[in-house]
Design a protein around this motif. Structure first.
Motif, PDB file in Angstrom:
ATOM      1  N   THR A 175       0.817  -1.220   0.000  1.00 37.53           N
ATOM      2  CA  THR A 175       0.000   0.000   0.000  1.00 37.53           C
ATOM      3  C   THR A 175       0.852   1.272   0.000  1.00 37.53           C
ATOM      4  OG1 THR A 175      -0.168  -0.206   2.412  1.00 37.53           O
ATOM      5  CG2 THR A 175      -2.003  -1.055   1.093  1.00 37.53           C
ATOM      6  N   ASP A 176       2.141   1.135   0.303  1.00 36.30           N
ATOM      7  CA  ASP A 176       3.053   2.289   0.309  1.00 36.30           C
ATOM      8  C   ASP A 176       3.621   2.590  -1.072  1.00 36.30           C
ATOM      9  OD1 ASP A 176       2.885   2.501   3.138  1.00 36.30           O
ATOM     10  OD2 ASP A 176       4.459   0.978   3.369  1.00 36.30           O
ATOM     11  N   ILE A 177       3.368   1.708  -2.024  1.00 40.27           N
ATOM     12  CA  ILE A 177       4.099   1.742  -3.288  1.00 40.27           C
ATOM     13  C   ILE A 177       3.262   2.337  -4.419  1.00 40.27           C
ATOM     14  CG2 ILE A 177       5.142   0.282  -5.072  1.00 40.27           C
ATOM     15  CD1 ILE A 177       5.743  -1.682  -2.682  1.00 40.27           C
ATOM     16  N   ASN A 178       3.879   3.255  -5.156  1.00 36.07           N
ATOM     17  CA  ASN A 178       3.315   3.748  -6.405  1.00 36.07           C
ATOM     18  C   ASN A 178       4.116   3.112  -7.532  1.00 36.07           C
ATOM     19  OD1 ASN A 178       2.384   5.080  -8.647  1.00 36.07           O
ATOM     20  ND2 ASN A 178       2.978   7.128  -7.986  1.00 36.07           N
ATOM     21  N   PRO A 179       3.536   2.152  -8.255  1.00 35.27           N
ATOM     22  CA  PRO A 179       4.303   1.446  -9.292  1.00 35.27           C
ATOM     23  C   PRO A 179       4.907   2.368 -10.343  1.00 35.27           C
ATOM     24  CG  PRO A 179       2.224   0.325  -8.867  1.00 35.27           C
ATOM     25  CD  PRO A 179       2.167   1.635  -8.137  1.00 35.27           C
ATOM     26  N   ALA A 180       4.297   3.524 -10.545  1.00 36.55           N
ATOM     27  CA  ALA A 180       4.804   4.460 -11.556  1.00 36.55           C
ATOM     28  C   ALA A 180       6.188   4.989 -11.199  1.00 36.55           C
ATOM     29  CB  ALA A 180       3.826   5.615 -11.729  1.00 36.55           C
ATOM     30  N   ASP A 181       6.609   4.815  -9.954  1.00 33.57           N
ATOM     31  CA  ASP A 181       7.919   5.305  -9.526  1.00 33.57           C
ATOM     32  C   ASP A 181       9.064   4.377  -9.922  1.00 33.57           C
ATOM     33  OD1 ASP A 181       6.718   7.468  -8.297  1.00 33.57           O
ATOM     34  OD2 ASP A 181       6.677   6.536  -6.301  1.00 33.57           O
ATOM     35  N   ILE A 223       1.332  -4.856  -8.626  1.00 30.37           N
ATOM     36  CA  ILE A 223       2.426  -3.883  -8.761  1.00 30.37           C
ATOM     37  C   ILE A 223       3.361  -4.294  -9.891  1.00 30.37           C
ATOM     38  CG2 ILE A 223       4.490  -2.983  -7.618  1.00 30.37           C
ATOM     39  CD1 ILE A 223       2.851  -3.228  -4.960  1.00 30.37           C
ATOM     40  N   THR A 230       1.764  -3.742 -13.327  1.00 35.91           N
ATOM     41  CA  THR A 230       1.722  -2.331 -13.709  1.00 35.91           C
ATOM     42  C   THR A 230       3.088  -1.856 -14.184  1.00 35.91           C
ATOM     43  OG1 THR A 230      -0.055  -1.917 -12.121  1.00 35.91           O
ATOM     44  CG2 THR A 230       1.186  -0.007 -12.906  1.00 35.91           C
ATOM     45  N   ASN A 245       3.974  -0.783 -18.055  1.00 39.16           N
ATOM     46  CA  ASN A 245       4.531   0.549 -18.306  1.00 39.16           C
ATOM     47  C   ASN A 245       5.913   0.465 -18.954  1.00 39.16           C
ATOM     48  OD1 ASN A 245       2.312   1.887 -17.250  1.00 39.16           O
ATOM     49  ND2 ASN A 245       3.179   2.096 -15.201  1.00 39.16           N
TER      50      ASN A 245
END
Length: 228
Positions: free
Chosen positions: A89-95, A120, A123, A127
């Motif tokens: 839940t802490d992770i933004n896959p776009a990063d 994750i 995604t 990307n």
């Protein structure tokens, strides 16, 4: 800036017997070292976040080299990356442009059915990122589905810890499953090299290693893929 997400287990015990497990240290340190040498920042994540156990056998003097000791004695590595790993839940896959699933027998329990980590990874891959995995960490791929609903590993060339290697460990009857068998059942084209020797399989943006001694070469293959 290119970033890699290193995914590690929270599991500290074999499911079938009282035997300590966790990450196999070399699989983490050697991959991390390659990222560091190439200017790639890393974050650590685990299925539950927080504390990450180390398999005690991977800390034996004969199992550790200079790279392992360098990380093991590094306070930020122990006290931040392994003590305070990120939760899904802490992770933004776009990063991230790379996700790497590290092995160790602990991963057998909390990787193969983890839909949050699978999402994750999917995604990042969709990307145009890279999915990498090593040894038993490759079992995390079993939870990933392609956009058409099929198993991500179906028809893919890959490797993981082999049945032969588990037999040489004397743990065939004690583990929850054999990654080689499960990956084959899921439709993967499984490739194996010599037991406990580095062996890496590259299938486009999927990069897998056979065992702990493959971690450096997995990292190098990731760097090569990023430069394409």
């Amino acid at each position: 800036m290119t970033k890699a997400l290193i995914v590690v287990t929270n599991n500290s015990k074999f499911k079938k017997l009282y035997k300590a497990t966790g990450i196999w240290l070399r699989e983490v340190t050697h991959f991390n070292q390659v990222m560091q040498e190439n200017g790639i920042d890393v974050d650590y994540a685990s299925p539950e976040g927080g504390y990450v156990p180390i398999d005690p056998l991977s800390l034996a003097p004969e199992a550790m080299d200079q790279t392992d000791w360098q990380f093991y004695l590094d306070d930020p590595f122990r006290n931040t990356h392994l003590a305070q790993s990120l939760a899904p839940t802490d992770i933004n896959p776009a990063d991230y442009q790379v996700i790497y699933f590290a092995g160790g027998h602990g991963a057998m329990t909390d990787f193969p059915d983890n839909k949050d980590l699978a999402s994750i990874a999917s995604t990042i891959y969709n990307n145009t990122g890279i999915i990498a995995a090593n040894c038993i960490g490759v079992s995390a791929l079993l939870a990933i589905r392609s956009t058409d609903g099929k198993r991500f590993v179906n028809g893919r060339n890959l490797t993981s810890f082999t049945n032969d290697e588990e037999a040489l460990n004397g743990l065939t009857k004690d583990v929850e499953f054999l990654p080689e068998d499960e990956l084959k059942k899921a439709g993967a084209h499984f490739e194996k090299g010599e037991a406990f020797k580095s062996h890496v399989v590259v299938d486009d943006r999927l990069i897998t290693g056979q065992n702990a001694n493959s971690a450096t070469d997995v990292g190098e293959a990731v760097i090569k893929a990023l430069l394409k």
